[in-house]
Design a protein around this motif. Structure first.
Motif, mmCIF file in Angstrom:
data_model
loop_
_atom_site.group_PDB
_atom_site.id
_atom_site.type_symbol
_atom_site.label_atom_id
_atom_site.label_comp_id
_atom_site.label_asym_id
_atom_site.label_seq_id
_atom_site.Cartn_x
_atom_site.Cartn_y
_atom_site.Cartn_z
ATOM 1 N N ALA A 49 6.356 -6.844 20.215
ATOM 2 C CA ALA A 49 6.441 -5.777 21.219
ATOM 3 C C ALA A 49 7.895 -5.340 21.396
ATOM 4 O O ALA A 49 8.174 -4.145 21.531
ATOM 5 C CB ALA A 49 5.854 -6.255 22.546
ATOM 6 N N CYS A 108 1.537 -2.820 12.481
ATOM 7 C CA CYS A 108 1.378 -3.000 13.924
ATOM 8 C C CYS A 108 0.549 -1.866 14.520
ATOM 9 O O CYS A 108 -0.295 -2.090 15.384
ATOM 10 C CB CYS A 108 2.740 -3.072 14.606
ATOM 11 S SG CYS A 108 3.722 -4.513 14.173
ATOM 12 N N ILE A 130 -1.321 -3.298 17.810
ATOM 13 C CA ILE A 130 -0.230 -3.949 18.523
ATOM 14 C C ILE A 130 0.683 -2.905 19.160
ATOM 15 O O ILE A 130 1.173 -3.106 20.268
ATOM 16 C CB ILE A 130 0.576 -4.874 17.583
ATOM 17 C CG1 ILE A 130 -0.324 -6.023 17.122
ATOM 18 C CG2 ILE A 130 1.822 -5.409 18.266
ATOM 19 C CD1 ILE A 130 0.276 -6.891 16.053
ATOM 20 N N LEU A 147 3.714 -12.292 19.679
ATOM 21 C CA LEU A 147 3.350 -10.935 20.097
ATOM 22 C C LEU A 147 4.440 -10.305 20.949
ATOM 23 O O LEU A 147 4.728 -9.117 20.807
ATOM 24 C CB LEU A 147 2.023 -10.959 20.853
ATOM 25 C CG LEU A 147 1.418 -9.609 21.207
ATOM 26 C CD1 LEU A 147 1.170 -8.773 19.956
ATOM 27 C CD2 LEU A 147 0.130 -9.792 21.975
ATOM 28 N N ASP A 148 5.097 -11.100 21.800
ATOM 29 C CA ASP A 148 6.158 -10.544 22.643
ATOM 30 C C ASP A 148 7.346 -10.082 21.810
ATOM 31 O O ASP A 148 7.974 -9.074 22.106
ATOM 32 C CB ASP A 148 6.588 -11.538 23.721
ATOM 33 C CG ASP A 148 7.164 -12.831 23.170
ATOM 34 O OD1 ASP A 148 6.717 -13.276 22.096
ATOM 35 O OD2 ASP A 148 8.056 -13.404 23.816
#
Length: 78
Positions: free
Chosen positions: A6, A67, A72, A2-3
């Motif tokens: 991002a 996303c 996200i 997830l990072d």
């Protein structure tokens, strides 16, 4: 993961690795390496790299849309 997603979203927002690196306070080589790893993991080129500017490829646009639909993007922008 997830990072890294991002980071992809933020890099797309800033349109250059240099600006994203400065704004996110991440060393440029680290940021580039993480985006390259994401591309390798997905087996997709997410960005066109043109004269220091970045532009999403068609697969990159699709991934960004995914996303966005999954929420996200909202997580990454806050």
């Amino acid at each position: 993961m997830l990072d890294i997603i991002a980071l992809f979203i933020k890099v797309n927002h800033y349109k250059t690795f240099n600006e994203a690196s400065v704004k996110l306070n991440i060393p440029l080589p680290t940021l580039q390496r993480k985006i390259k790893k994401l591309e390798e993991d997905l087996s997709l080129a997410l960005f066109y790299r043109e004269k220091g500017r970045l532009r999403l490829t068609e697969p990159g646009k699709s991934f960004y849309s995914h996303c966005l639909c999954s929420g996200i993007v909202n997580l990454a922008t806050h």
